[in-house]
Design an enzyme around this catalytic site. Structure first.
Site, PDB file in Angstrom:
ATOM      1  N   HIS B 265     -15.819  68.864  21.288  1.00 49.10           N
ATOM      2  CA  HIS B 265     -14.229  68.954  20.879  1.00 49.10           C
ATOM      3  C   HIS B 265     -14.001  67.394  20.665  1.00 49.10           C
ATOM      4  CE1 HIS B 265     -11.277  71.327  18.673  1.00 49.10           C
ATOM      5  NE2 HIS B 265     -10.440  70.183  19.685  1.00 49.10           N
ATOM      6  N   GLU B 266     -13.627  67.082  21.333  1.00 54.59           N
ATOM      7  CA  GLU B 266     -12.782  65.865  21.350  1.00 54.59           C
ATOM      8  C   GLU B 266     -13.540  65.121  20.864  1.00 54.59           C
ATOM      9  OE1 GLU B 266      -9.812  65.879  21.570  1.00 54.59           O
ATOM     10  OE2 GLU B 266      -9.870  67.961  22.796  1.00 54.59           O
ATOM     11  N   HIS B 269     -13.345  64.347  17.450  1.00 59.77           N
ATOM     12  CA  HIS B 269     -12.399  63.636  16.961  1.00 59.77           C
ATOM     13  C   HIS B 269     -12.516  61.995  17.121  1.00 59.77           C
ATOM     14  CE1 HIS B 269      -9.520  66.758  16.454  1.00 59.77           C
ATOM     15  NE2 HIS B 269      -9.746  67.274  17.804  1.00 59.77           N
ATOM     16  N   GLU B 295      -9.309  67.588  12.514  1.00 60.43           N
ATOM     17  CA  GLU B 295     -10.116  69.468  13.136  1.00 60.43           C
ATOM     18  C   GLU B 295     -11.295  69.778  12.964  1.00 60.43           C
ATOM     19  OE1 GLU B 295      -8.648  70.923  15.964  1.00 60.43           O
ATOM     20  OE2 GLU B 295      -6.619  69.445  15.710  1.00 60.43           O
TER      21      GLU B 295
END
Lengths: 497, 497
Positions: B265-266, B269, B295
């Protein structure tokens, strides 16, 4: 209505906060940052430096200073010293034209990059022109500072690292030390040669175990984990801020002393920062009294305490319990032979405490000649080698082990080197005074306990901030100004008897 | 002579550099800083924020903007967008009086501290007054921004996180999703109940091994170690700067999915930040297109790719080879049952992708009512519990698992929550478009290769910076504005078929 002095304290607090941010970013660059962040980090640090500088040279700052000085009759000693230090910082900042500040930042940064390549290839010619430009700008800087401070050009540079000490103070002290060394070094070498050959280290010593031990020793010495970190970097240093000190070291799995003694050295710096007077945090008077004072605190912990017979008698068995192996290596007498070995080497940062000052004396003489113009940059390698031959009787095999070894000059840092040896001398003087004042100091060291010593330093040095100049601080703590006799007595006791 | 636009680009670059410094210090505070450094760090971040703000609201900035707009005829699309975004940032900054900025900083910081205690003790009454003060100031902030931006008060707050999307866009999308969920969640639960019971994790999974694996997966996805770090923090996040991205996670030795999926997830980003257009670095148009866009990039990597059948079919055997243990746990079908489980829970950050929007819808409705004054802070716990009952049919056993669970409101952050679900919907829409454009996308995922997908995102999203608004970015990348049908189709395919 806020007084001019109050507005100044707010201004200097703001400057200090910006400097704190830069200090953490500097630590991060050395200890954490991926290489690809380097260019952006350079911009970040330059912008922060510019913002701090702008706060200092703003016209309002000059007005506040003049008004605060006119109103200063009621200030107590601390606030009066604070105001004097504010004036001093302002005088230094406004003396240098903005375009010179920028030119130096650019030239230093460019030269430092070329220097890395020159050192890697041992080729001084690569960096000669860049260094000449850096020195040209340093001379302009010194010429701009000198009349503003009422000092000679070289002393104006020294003043940037240790206020109140100039070449006229240092020259006789260093000449005296040179004479001492000429007589004592051969004796120390003879004595060393008569001793049994030391049992070498029985590594490998796992880096993670070394790190845990370093952390434990640093904490035992009084560095609280809630206010400090220990990390790794290529070049050990102490950075961060007084409530958040960051020390670093590197680990060699074949050698314990580099990390252990390195961490205790940085712990000495860190304890100084932690012990600064909190009521004057972020004010000039609440900061360390200069780089010679700072070096005295790292060296009193590392050289005076942790390499003492007393401390090594405790440390040896601790190390044996931690790492195991041949007990003969860990015998305290063996550790003293290994970790207190004098040697005529080429590299300053590897030098023992007896020959280290020779490396500093060499640089002190050469940098004065570079600033005055008596020595041309092109002639530096030859002058370096001749100088080291005269002081220690050895000549580096190449310039990487000679005039290319230290970053200082290539980054525009001139006038710093004397601080190392002034600090070593002050450390010996402070240790002698601490021993007189704290009778159980050595007994505590033989239990691995630096508490009594650090407690004395907190009161006499750390807690004093910049209230006193270097010599006045020593006078108050030891009863006399800097007296190199204590350092010579220390070396005589440790290496000649 | 420098043009007004050039002076503005220098000004915004300076602001961005200060923000970069703050970003690294923010990362450090979460990942590295000893607790004792917290107070000083707060001061450092406040001073940096003030310096950046001062650059933006300086009278010269307004003059430069007016002049640059008058001269803007020749600007290309990128520079024209950049100038519009500069004006937008300036409008937001000058709309809010300095004393309100300060009051909010103080109130948010005070409330956040009290909130930690209130959450720890599940006692909303502790923080009620502080939150009321925060919301009072948020209403003042919204009232100041609204006329300047020509938006409703709530939309003016949303605009601070995702420009170009307002409550009128979100309300029907969320109503539609609520209806979808009401029909689909029971079906998904029934289907889940018919599946074999999953074989639970066979831990412990050593944190250091998890960390090495996370690093490898993140690098495989395209995050270069020369420009990124992975560290640990209590709350995972992506920080740092575009050339020096810092991602964090936490490790649970009983569970692999938290760290693995958290890091991916990170990484999503981080890849966005890394892929922003370097030629517009430090300019508004060179930054990410908003928080919903951000997001979408974390969720397309985590939810769309890494939790896909294709990727899990590759990951299962990798995990087995790394950790060993019962192969039944690592069977890809088992991993899908474990790591794609729907559940009517209380906690947003623990929610699966189907129920997550319900948590967001709840907050979206409540925060609008708090801003308008229709909901009093005192009535928040009851409204929360009723709202969750209406959406998911469950009621939290206490406020710690209810209205105290998220920091956002207690830190003055109102208008952010919709971004999570808009991002999830955009991620599904982008994935569908990527699948059409990149035929071997799933085949690559089944080899653990995110390359084709990330390559498409770099071109269509990352490299576009803020050239386009959220909907225009989706239009250009996928052929249509935000269309929640793709998200519903994704959920239907994954959970209902």
């Amino acid at each position: 209505m806020t007084s001019a002095y109050d507005r100044l304290t707010e201004r200097f607090s703001r400057i200090a906060v910006i400097d704190e941010a830069a200090a953490v970013l500097g630590w991060d660059a050395a200890a954490m940052m991926p290489a690809g962040g380097g260019a952006a980090r350079g911009d970040q640090l330059a912008v922060l430096a510019g913002l701090a500088h702008a706060q200092l040279v703003a016209p309002a700052a000059a007005d506040e200073l003049a008004q605060a000085e006119a109103d200063s009759a009621g200030l107590d000693a601390w606030h009066a010293a604070n105001l004097r230090l504010m004036r001093h910082a302002h005088t230094r900042a406004v003396a240098i034209p903005a375009d010179l500040v920028e030119a130096q930042a650019r030239a230093n940064s460019a030269c430092e990059k070329v220097w890395r390549e020159a050192r890697n290839t041992a080729d001084f010619s690569l960096v000669q022109a860049s260094l000449a430009e850096v020195m040209n700008l340093v001379r302009q800087q010194a010429a701009a500072l000198a009349p503003a401070l009422g000092l000679s050009p070289y002393d104006a540079l020294m003043d940037g690292y240790q206020r109140g000490i100039g070449a006229a103070d240092v020259t006789p002290i260093f000449a005296d030390y040179e004479a001492f060394l000429r007589a004592s070094l051969p004796q120390a070498e003879e004595r060393q040669a008569r001793q049994p050959a030391p049992v070498p280290a029985q590594g490998p010593f796992a880096a993670t175990v070394q790190e845990a031990l370093c952390r434990r020793l640093s904490e035992r010495a009084g560095l609280e984990p809630a206010h400090a970190r220990l990390d790794r970097s290529a070049h050990p240093f102490c950075g961060g801020t007084p409530t958040d000190v960051r020390i670093t070291t590197r680990y060699d799995e074949a050698d314990l002393s580099m990390s252990l003694m390195g961490v205790m050295h940085e712990t000495g710096h860190a304890l100084y920062e932690r012990g600064l007077p909190a009521s004057f945090a972020r004010q000039p008077v609440g900061q360390a009294a200069g780089m010679a004072a700072h070096e005295s605190q790292s060296l009193i912990v590392e050289m005076q305490s942790c390499r003492s017979d007393a401390f090594l008698s405790w440390l040896g068995p601790e190390l044996l319990a931690t790492f195991g192996g041949d007990p003969a290596f860990y015998d305290p007498a063996n550790l003293t032979r290994l970790w207190r070995r004098v040697e005529r080497g080429f590299i300053r940062v590897d030098a023992d405490e007896m020959t280290y000052p020779a490396h500093v004396i060499l640089r002190f003489r050469l940098e004065q000649a570079l600033v005055s113009g008596d020595l041309r940059v092109a002639d530096l390698p030859g002058a370096w080698n001749e100088g080291l031959r005269g002081l220690l009787g050895v000549v580096p095999p190449d310039d990487a082990q000679g005039c290319l070894q230290d970053i200082h000059w290539y980054d525009g840092g001139v006038g710093y080197f004397p601080s190392y040896t002034l600090g070593a001398m002050a450390a010996a003087q402070l240790m002698a005074a601490a021993r007189r004042a704290v009778p159980d100091l050595d007994a505590a060291l033989s239990r691995g306990d630096l508490g009594p010593q650090v407690g004395w330093l907190r009161e006499k040095v750390h807690g004093q901030g910049s209230l006193l100049g270097f010599n006045d601080l020593l006078q108050a703590a030891t009863g006399k100004k800097l007296d190199p006799a204590d350092f010579q007595a220390h070396l005589t006791a440790r290496y000649l008897s």
